[in-house]
Design a protein around this motif. Structure first.
Motif, PDB file in Angstrom:
ATOM      1  N   LYS A 180      34.974   7.115 -17.093  1.00 55.35           N
ATOM      2  CA  LYS A 180      35.536   5.763 -17.003  1.00 55.35           C
ATOM      3  C   LYS A 180      37.022   5.782 -16.667  1.00 55.35           C
ATOM      4  CE  LYS A 180      36.551   5.419 -21.972  1.00 55.35           C
ATOM      5  NZ  LYS A 180      36.206   6.807 -22.313  1.00 55.35           N
ATOM      6  N   LEU A 181      37.687   6.919 -16.872  1.00 52.27           N
ATOM      7  CA  LEU A 181      39.122   7.033 -16.602  1.00 52.27           C
ATOM      8  C   LEU A 181      39.401   7.676 -15.250  1.00 52.27           C
ATOM      9  CD1 LEU A 181      40.276   8.244 -20.130  1.00 52.27           C
ATOM     10  CD2 LEU A 181      40.359   5.916 -19.212  1.00 52.27           C
ATOM     11  N   ASP A 182      38.681   8.755 -14.944  1.00 54.19           N
ATOM     12  CA  ASP A 182      38.874   9.483 -13.685  1.00 54.19           C
ATOM     13  C   ASP A 182      37.636  10.357 -13.497  1.00 54.19           C
ATOM     14  OD1 ASP A 182      39.639  11.512 -11.721  1.00 54.19           O
ATOM     15  OD2 ASP A 182      41.706  10.824 -12.014  1.00 54.19           O
ATOM     16  N   PRO A 183      36.956  10.260 -12.363  1.00 57.14           N
ATOM     17  CA  PRO A 183      35.739  11.064 -12.182  1.00 57.14           C
ATOM     18  C   PRO A 183      35.987  12.568 -12.193  1.00 57.14           C
ATOM     19  CG  PRO A 183      36.388  10.004 -10.118  1.00 57.14           C
ATOM     20  CD  PRO A 183      37.232   9.401 -11.195  1.00 57.14           C
ATOM     21  N   ARG A 184      37.243  12.970 -12.058  1.00 62.19           N
ATOM     22  CA  ARG A 184      37.559  14.398 -12.050  1.00 62.19           C
ATOM     23  C   ARG A 184      37.754  14.971 -13.448  1.00 62.19           C
ATOM     24  NH1 ARG A 184      42.656  13.814  -8.143  1.00 62.19           N
ATOM     25  NH2 ARG A 184      43.006  12.167  -9.714  1.00 62.19           N
ATOM     26  N   GLY A 185      38.135  14.133 -14.422  1.00 58.57           N
ATOM     27  CA  GLY A 185      38.405  14.617 -15.770  1.00 58.57           C
ATOM     28  C   GLY A 185      39.386  13.709 -16.481  1.00 58.57           C
ATOM     29  N   TYR A 186      39.850  14.149 -17.640  1.00 67.14           N
ATOM     30  CA  TYR A 186      40.698  13.306 -18.483  1.00 67.14           C
ATOM     31  C   TYR A 186      42.146  13.346 -17.990  1.00 67.14           C
ATOM     32  CZ  TYR A 186      40.885  10.590 -22.774  1.00 67.14           C
ATOM     33  OH  TYR A 186      40.953   9.554 -23.661  1.00 67.14           O
ATOM     34  N   PRO A 187      42.741  12.201 -17.646  1.00 68.36           N
ATOM     35  CA  PRO A 187      44.114  12.189 -17.132  1.00 68.36           C
ATOM     36  C   PRO A 187      45.155  12.002 -18.237  1.00 68.36           C
ATOM     37  CG  PRO A 187      43.140  10.022 -16.839  1.00 68.36           C
ATOM     38  CD  PRO A 187      42.097  10.873 -17.525  1.00 68.36           C
ATOM     39  N   GLY A 188      46.336  12.565 -18.025  1.00 59.89           N
ATOM     40  CA  GLY A 188      47.442  12.381 -18.955  1.00 59.89           C
ATOM     41  C   GLY A 188      48.618  13.261 -18.578  1.00 59.89           C
ATOM     42  N   TRP A 189      49.599  13.316 -19.459  1.00 59.56           N
ATOM     43  CA  TRP A 189      50.855  14.022 -19.195  1.00 59.56           C
ATOM     44  C   TRP A 189      51.018  15.233 -20.103  1.00 59.56           C
ATOM     45  CZ3 TRP A 189      54.221  12.645 -15.307  1.00 59.56           C
ATOM     46  CH2 TRP A 189      54.008  11.411 -14.705  1.00 59.56           C
ATOM     47  N   LEU A 190      51.537  16.317 -19.517  1.00 63.01           N
ATOM     48  CA  LEU A 190      51.857  17.547 -20.247  1.00 63.01           C
ATOM     49  C   LEU A 190      53.265  18.005 -19.886  1.00 63.01           C
ATOM     50  CD1 LEU A 190      48.715  19.817 -19.627  1.00 63.01           C
ATOM     51  CD2 LEU A 190      49.285  18.639 -21.753  1.00 63.01           C
ATOM     52  N   PRO A 191      53.965  18.668 -20.818  1.00 61.68           N
ATOM     53  CA  PRO A 191      55.193  19.351 -20.414  1.00 61.68           C
ATOM     54  C   PRO A 191      54.889  20.456 -19.401  1.00 61.68           C
ATOM     55  CG  PRO A 191      55.102  19.108 -22.801  1.00 61.68           C
ATOM     56  CD  PRO A 191      53.739  18.745 -22.274  1.00 61.68           C
ATOM     57  N   VAL A 192      55.710  20.560 -18.375  1.00 65.56           N
ATOM     58  CA  VAL A 192      55.521  21.608 -17.368  1.00 65.56           C
ATOM     59  C   VAL A 192      55.511  22.989 -18.017  1.00 65.56           C
ATOM     60  CG1 VAL A 192      56.633  22.720 -15.398  1.00 65.56           C
ATOM     61  CG2 VAL A 192      56.436  20.231 -15.468  1.00 65.56           C
ATOM     62  N   ASP A 193      56.294  23.170 -19.077  1.00 63.37           N
ATOM     63  CA  ASP A 193      56.354  24.472 -19.752  1.00 63.37           C
ATOM     64  C   ASP A 193      55.013  24.899 -20.329  1.00 63.37           C
ATOM     65  OD1 ASP A 193      59.013  24.739 -19.206  1.00 63.37           O
ATOM     66  OD2 ASP A 193      59.717  24.168 -21.197  1.00 63.37           O
ATOM     67  N   HIS A 194      54.077  23.979 -20.473  1.00 57.92           N
ATOM     68  CA  HIS A 194      52.774  24.320 -21.052  1.00 57.92           C
ATOM     69  C   HIS A 194      51.764  24.761 -20.000  1.00 57.92           C
ATOM     70  CE1 HIS A 194      53.634  21.718 -24.881  1.00 57.92           C
ATOM     71  NE2 HIS A 194      54.497  22.700 -24.685  1.00 57.92           N
ATOM     72  N   LEU A 195      52.192  24.861 -18.743  1.00 59.12           N
ATOM     73  CA  LEU A 195      51.285  25.186 -17.654  1.00 59.12           C
ATOM     74  C   LEU A 195      51.740  26.435 -16.905  1.00 59.12           C
ATOM     75  CD1 LEU A 195      50.795  21.603 -16.167  1.00 59.12           C
ATOM     76  CD2 LEU A 195      49.179  22.875 -17.596  1.00 59.12           C
ATOM     77  N   ALA A 196      50.762  27.116 -16.339  1.00 60.35           N
ATOM     78  CA  ALA A 196      51.024  28.251 -15.449  1.00 60.35           C
ATOM     79  C   ALA A 196      50.153  28.065 -14.216  1.00 60.35           C
ATOM     80  CB  ALA A 196      50.684  29.570 -16.144  1.00 60.35           C
ATOM     81  N   PRO A 197      50.625  28.521 -13.042  1.00 61.84           N
ATOM     82  CA  PRO A 197      49.774  28.424 -11.848  1.00 61.84           C
ATOM     83  C   PRO A 197      48.443  29.123 -12.070  1.00 61.84           C
ATOM     84  CG  PRO A 197      52.022  29.031 -11.263  1.00 61.84           C
ATOM     85  CD  PRO A 197      51.934  29.122 -12.754  1.00 61.84           C
ATOM     86  N   ALA A 198      47.395  28.561 -11.521  1.00 60.26           N
ATOM     87  CA  ALA A 198      46.064  29.145 -11.679  1.00 60.26           C
ATOM     88  C   ALA A 198      46.012  30.521 -11.029  1.00 60.26           C
ATOM     89  CB  ALA A 198      45.016  28.223 -11.071  1.00 60.26           C
ATOM     90  N   ALA A 199      45.390  31.464 -11.732  1.00 56.95           N
ATOM     91  CA  ALA A 199      45.252  32.827 -11.223  1.00 56.95           C
ATOM     92  C   ALA A 199      43.903  32.982 -10.542  1.00 56.95           C
ATOM     93  CB  ALA A 199      45.380  33.821 -12.383  1.00 56.95           C
ATOM     94  N   PRO A 200      43.768  33.974  -9.657  1.00 58.67           N
ATOM     95  CA  PRO A 200      42.469  34.218  -9.027  1.00 58.67           C
ATOM     96  C   PRO A 200      41.403  34.524 -10.078  1.00 58.67           C
ATOM     97  CG  PRO A 200      44.210  35.453  -7.927  1.00 58.67           C
ATOM     98  CD  PRO A 200      44.809  34.890  -9.170  1.00 58.67           C
ATOM     99  N   VAL A 201      40.192  34.058  -9.834  1.00 59.23           N
ATOM    100  CA  VAL A 201      39.081  34.326 -10.744  1.00 59.23           C
ATOM    101  C   VAL A 201      38.662  35.786 -10.583  1.00 59.23           C
ATOM    102  CG1 VAL A 201      36.708  33.713 -11.347  1.00 59.23           C
ATOM    103  CG2 VAL A 201      38.326  31.939 -10.606  1.00 59.23           C
ATOM    104  N   THR A 202      38.527  36.508 -11.710  1.00 58.16           N
ATOM    105  CA  THR A 202      38.242  37.943 -11.647  1.00 58.16           C
ATOM    106  C   THR A 202      36.762  38.257 -11.532  1.00 58.16           C
ATOM    107  OG1 THR A 202      38.043  38.182 -14.062  1.00 58.16           O
ATOM    108  CG2 THR A 202      40.259  38.360 -13.101  1.00 58.16           C
ATOM    109  N   GLY A 203      35.904  37.343 -11.948  1.00 59.26           N
ATOM    110  CA  GLY A 203      34.476  37.622 -11.940  1.00 59.26           C
ATOM    111  C   GLY A 203      33.979  38.264 -13.216  1.00 59.26           C
ATOM    112  N   ALA A 204      34.880  38.656 -14.118  1.00 54.37           N
ATOM    113  CA  ALA A 204      34.470  39.240 -15.393  1.00 54.37           C
ATOM    114  C   ALA A 204      33.823  38.171 -16.275  1.00 54.37           C
ATOM    115  CB  ALA A 204      35.679  39.846 -16.111  1.00 54.37           C
ATOM    116  N   GLU A 205      32.824  38.560 -17.044  1.00 55.88           N
ATOM    117  CA  GLU A 205      32.151  37.621 -17.940  1.00 55.88           C
ATOM    118  C   GLU A 205      33.130  37.174 -19.027  1.00 55.88           C
ATOM    119  OE1 GLU A 205      29.148  36.279 -17.726  1.00 55.88           O
ATOM    120  OE2 GLU A 205      28.853  37.323 -15.816  1.00 55.88           O
ATOM    121  N   PRO A 206      33.338  35.881 -19.208  1.00 56.98           N
ATOM    122  CA  PRO A 206      34.344  35.419 -20.165  1.00 56.98           C
ATOM    123  C   PRO A 206      33.919  35.645 -21.611  1.00 56.98           C
ATOM    124  CG  PRO A 206      33.114  33.571 -19.278  1.00 56.98           C
ATOM    125  CD  PRO A 206      32.671  34.780 -18.515  1.00 56.98           C
TER     126      PRO A 206
END
Length: 305
Positions: free
Chosen positions: A88-114
């Motif tokens: 109901k808010l965004d078909p992609r997921g939950y929207p909102g605001w975060l401090p930039v310091d709490h984020l890191a650029p996404a890394a390549p997926v390794t394929g290892a079982e999580p």
């Protein structure tokens, strides 16, 4: 690589709080905004009114994926939490605001079982038994293995950290490949008894009613929506009287949308004696109890995941 609008990023702190707006944060929220968040200190510093402030929308766990949609001067990013459906808010997921310091650029997926954190709370260390690098990591956090276990410790990759970090092996479990039983999910949820009620909370430090349901299933790799009304849409109704432990109770006032959810803990008995585990707004904690009369009056259905 830097954060950029239109690109994915990963949460780099143990628990990041998703805010309604940068201007909505309060002085009491400082521990939740720090570059190394201290969610237990944040929660313990709030009074009961501050625990339910509507400035908090949700929370995200270490390694959780977001889509960055805007970067604002002053160190804030508007994101969509891709692992928390909110149709109901965004078909992609939950929207909102975060401090930039709490984020890191996404890394390549390794394929290892999580792996998934199965301890209620743990920490990531710089070496086996070494200094704590990321404290207060919670149940349901997914981590990528960085090699085999050694002396009771497992190396893992963590967003924002170039070198592997270490977790006690007993605090981790493989992410299941098969759906869990309702009983397994209920057992996990019961480990959160007496956790403080926090509006928007999705962690073992503080949690709300739909956050409890979302997190209990997340432990098993099942993605449920973030909010109770969306959780109702995503699950299958069962006739009242046919519910089983691990099913869900939904509550709404006449003519209003669903506002509360609980996990069934016992089959109903004659006389409508129903029991549930839930994060209770009124008593400000997670508890297991029979449904009082005021809950029975607003019970609108039982569903199954």
């Amino acid at each position: 690589m830097e954060l950029q609008p239109g690109r994915e990023a990963l949460v780099r702190v143990a628990v990041a709080t998703l805010w309604s707006a940068p201007e909505a944060v309060r002085p009491i929220d400082r521990p939740a905004l720090a570059a190394c968040t201290d969610i237990p200190a944040w929660i313990s510093g709030m009074d009961t009114d501050q625990q339910v402030g509507d400035c908090v929308l949700s929370q995200l766990l270490l390694g959780e994926r977001v889509l960055v949609t805007e970067l604002r001067p002053g160190g804030w990013a508007h994101v969509v939490a891709l692992e928390q459906p909110a149709a109901k808010l965004d078909p992609r997921g939950y929207p909102g605001w975060l401090p930039v310091d709490h984020l890191a650029p996404a890394a390549p997926v390794t394929g290892a079982e999580p792996l998934v954190v199965d301890a209620t709370v743990t920490a990531l260390h710089t070496a086996p038994g070494g200094a704590v690098a990321v404290p207060d990591v919670v149940l349901g956090t997914r981590l990528t293995p960085a090699g085999p276990a050694a002396d009771g410790w497992r190396p893992v990759h963590a967003a924002g950290h170039a070198d592997p970090l270490w977790v006690p092996t007993g605090h981790l479990a493989p992410v299941p490949t098969m759906p869990p039983s309702a009983g397994e999910v209920l057992t996990v949820a019961q480990r959160l008894l007496d956790v403080v009620y926090i509006w928007g909370g999705v962690s073992a430090h503080g949690i709300d009613c739909s956050g409890l349901v979302h997190l209990a299933w997340r432990r098993f790799g099942v993605v449920l929506p973030r909010d109770a009304d969306d959780q109702a849409v995503a699950t299958t109704p069962v006739p009242l009287g046919a519910e089983r432990p691990g099913d869900l109770y939904f509550f709404a006032r006449p003519g209003r949308k669903i506002h509360h959810i609980g996990i069934v803990t016992a089959e109903p008995r004659p006389g409508d004696d129903r029991r549930m585990l839930h994060a209770c707004y009124r008593r400000r904690r997670v508890l297991e109890e029979p449904l009082p009369a005021e809950r029975i009056a607003t019970l609108v259905g039982a569903h199954r995941v």
